[in-house]
Design a protein around this motif. Structure first.
Motif, PDB file in Angstrom:
ATOM      1  N   UNK A  13       0.875  -1.167   0.000  1.00 53.84           N
ATOM      2  CA  UNK A  13       0.000   0.000   0.000  1.00 53.84           C
ATOM      3  C   UNK A  13       0.913   1.218   0.000  1.00 53.84           C
ATOM      4  N   UNK A  14       0.723   2.113  -0.951  1.00 56.64           N
ATOM      5  CA  UNK A  14       1.556   3.311  -1.037  1.00 56.64           C
ATOM      6  C   UNK A  14       1.139   4.345   0.004  1.00 56.64           C
ATOM      7  N   UNK A  15       2.049   5.269   0.286  1.00 51.64           N
ATOM      8  CA  UNK A  15       1.780   6.382   1.191  1.00 51.64           C
ATOM      9  C   UNK A  15       1.113   7.504   0.397  1.00 51.64           C
ATOM     10  N   UNK A  16      -0.038   7.242  -0.163  1.00 49.45           N
ATOM     11  CA  UNK A  16      -0.735   8.209  -1.013  1.00 49.45           C
ATOM     12  C   UNK A  16      -1.172   7.526  -2.294  1.00 49.45           C
ATOM     13  N   UNK A  17      -1.588   8.316  -3.256  1.00 53.78           N
ATOM     14  CA  UNK A  17      -2.034   7.788  -4.538  1.00 53.78           C
ATOM     15  C   UNK A  17      -0.835   7.379  -5.400  1.00 53.78           C
ATOM     16  N   UNK A  18      -1.124   6.528  -6.386  1.00 52.05           N
ATOM     17  CA  UNK A  18      -0.090   6.126  -7.338  1.00 52.05           C
ATOM     18  C   UNK A  18      -0.708   6.030  -8.729  1.00 52.05           C
ATOM     19  N   UNK A  19       0.025   6.523  -9.713  1.00 55.48           N
ATOM     20  CA  UNK A  19      -0.337   6.346 -11.112  1.00 55.48           C
ATOM     21  C   UNK A  19       0.758   5.498 -11.740  1.00 55.48           C
ATOM     22  N   UNK A  20       0.339   4.483 -12.475  1.00 60.62           N
ATOM     23  CA  UNK A  20       1.219   3.442 -12.991  1.00 60.62           C
ATOM     24  C   UNK A  20       0.927   3.340 -14.484  1.00 60.62           C
ATOM     25  N   UNK A  21       1.849   3.802 -15.330  1.00 59.01           N
ATOM     26  CA  UNK A  21       1.628   3.807 -16.780  1.00 59.01           C
ATOM     27  C   UNK A  21       2.586   2.834 -17.453  1.00 59.01           C
ATOM     28  N   UNK A  22       2.040   1.856 -18.148  1.00 58.97           N
ATOM     29  CA  UNK A  22       2.866   0.874 -18.850  1.00 58.97           C
ATOM     30  C   UNK A  22       3.325   1.500 -20.167  1.00 58.97           C
ATOM     31  N   UNK A  23       4.637   1.642 -20.317  1.00 60.08           N
ATOM     32  CA  UNK A  23       5.209   2.213 -21.536  1.00 60.08           C
ATOM     33  C   UNK A  23       5.564   1.136 -22.552  1.00 60.08           C
ATOM     34  N   UNK A  24       5.969  -0.028 -22.043  1.00 61.69           N
ATOM     35  CA  UNK A  24       6.414  -1.111 -22.911  1.00 61.69           C
ATOM     36  C   UNK A  24       6.151  -2.422 -22.185  1.00 61.69           C
ATOM     37  N   UNK A  25       5.646  -3.418 -22.888  1.00 59.74           N
ATOM     38  CA  UNK A  25       5.382  -4.712 -22.286  1.00 59.74           C
ATOM     39  C   UNK A  25       3.947  -4.828 -21.800  1.00 59.74           C
ATOM     40  N   UNK A  26       3.734  -5.839 -20.971  1.00 57.11           N
ATOM     41  CA  UNK A  26       2.411  -6.115 -20.414  1.00 57.11           C
ATOM     42  C   UNK A  26       2.565  -6.413 -18.929  1.00 57.11           C
ATOM     43  N   UNK A  27       1.613  -5.947 -18.144  1.00 49.97           N
ATOM     44  CA  UNK A  27       1.656  -6.130 -16.694  1.00 49.97           C
ATOM     45  C   UNK A  27       0.266  -6.534 -16.214  1.00 49.97           C
ATOM     46  N   UNK A  28       0.198  -7.631 -15.467  1.00 54.97           N
ATOM     47  CA  UNK A  28      -1.066  -7.982 -14.830  1.00 54.97           C
ATOM     48  C   UNK A  28      -1.070  -7.315 -13.457  1.00 54.97           C
ATOM     49  N   UNK A  29      -1.993  -6.368 -13.273  1.00 56.91           N
ATOM     50  CA  UNK A  29      -2.119  -5.646 -12.011  1.00 56.91           C
ATOM     51  C   UNK A  29      -3.191  -6.330 -11.168  1.00 56.91           C
ATOM     52  N   UNK A  30      -2.843  -6.597  -9.918  1.00 56.17           N
ATOM     53  CA  UNK A  30      -3.774  -7.179  -8.950  1.00 56.17           C
ATOM     54  C   UNK A  30      -4.025  -6.119  -7.880  1.00 56.17           C
ATOM     55  N   UNK A  31      -5.266  -6.001  -7.430  1.00 59.98           N
ATOM     56  CA  UNK A  31      -5.568  -5.106  -6.320  1.00 59.98           C
ATOM     57  C   UNK A  31      -6.724  -5.677  -5.527  1.00 59.98           C
ATOM     58  N   UNK A  32      -6.830  -5.214  -4.294  1.00 62.18           N
ATOM     59  CA  UNK A  32      -7.906  -5.663  -3.407  1.00 62.18           C
ATOM     60  C   UNK A  32      -8.832  -4.483  -3.144  1.00 62.18           C
ATOM     61  N   UNK A  33     -10.122  -4.741  -3.375  1.00 66.83           N
ATOM     62  CA  UNK A  33     -11.141  -3.706  -3.142  1.00 66.83           C
ATOM     63  C   UNK A  33     -12.422  -4.389  -2.682  1.00 66.83           C
ATOM     64  N   UNK A  34     -13.059  -3.818  -1.693  1.00 64.17           N
ATOM     65  CA  UNK A  34     -14.329  -4.356  -1.182  1.00 64.17           C
ATOM     66  C   UNK A  34     -14.219  -5.835  -0.818  1.00 64.17           C
ATOM     67  N   UNK A  35     -13.071  -6.229  -0.261  1.00 64.50           N
ATOM     68  CA  UNK A  35     -12.882  -7.594   0.195  1.00 64.50           C
ATOM     69  C   UNK A  35     -12.610  -8.611  -0.894  1.00 64.50           C
ATOM     70  N   UNK A  36     -12.434  -8.149  -2.131  1.00 62.66           N
ATOM     71  CA  UNK A  36     -12.190  -9.079  -3.236  1.00 62.66           C
ATOM     72  C   UNK A  36     -10.919  -8.690  -3.986  1.00 62.66           C
ATOM     73  N   UNK A  37     -10.220  -9.717  -4.501  1.00 63.47           N
ATOM     74  CA  UNK A  37      -9.060  -9.443  -5.339  1.00 63.47           C
ATOM     75  C   UNK A  37      -9.529  -9.285  -6.781  1.00 63.47           C
ATOM     76  N   UNK A  38      -9.008  -8.275  -7.445  1.00 63.39           N
ATOM     77  CA  UNK A  38      -9.344  -8.008  -8.844  1.00 63.39           C
ATOM     78  C   UNK A  38      -8.058  -7.925  -9.649  1.00 63.39           C
TER      79      UNK A  38
END
Length: 103
Positions: free
Chosen positions: A41-66
């Motif tokens: 968990x970051x100390x604030x907001x984060x913006x993550x922009x993929x410039x090259x390649x592919x990334x599977x982003x996982x996050x937890x919200x409302x008790x569920x992993x997405x």
């Protein structure tokens, strides 16, 4: 001093960063990776922009992993308090914008 960064030429150890700028307490860094990060968990907001390649982003919200598969040009915004982890699908270059000193 003005700077040109050719992100496609940047390589490093996994998640090592090239600092681009610090603007009003917000850090902008270029990361290269071919390995997953860790859940965090970051100390604030984060913006993550993929410039090259592919990334599977996982996050937890409302008790569920997405998840979402991010392609080059895609952007993920993690509001403050969002637990998340990035899993590159091979080598990837990512521009990260977050509060300076955040994890």
């Amino acid at each position: 001093m003005p700077m040109v960064v050719r992100s496609r030429d940047f390589t490093a150890r996994a998640w090592e960063a090239l600092p681009i700028a610090l603007i009003d307490g917000v850090g902008i860094r270029l990361h290269w990776t071919d390995a997953p990060y860790v859940w965090h968990v970051n100390d604030g907001q984060e913006v993550f922009a993929v410039l090259d390649g592919r990334v599977r982003m996982h996050w937890r919200a409302d008790g569920a992993e997405r998840t979402a598969l991010l392609e080059a040009g895609d952007v993920f915004h993690a509001p403050e308090g969002t637990e998340h982890v990035a899993h590159p699908q091979g080598a990837a270059r990512i521009l990260v914008i977050e509060r300076a000193g955040s994890v």
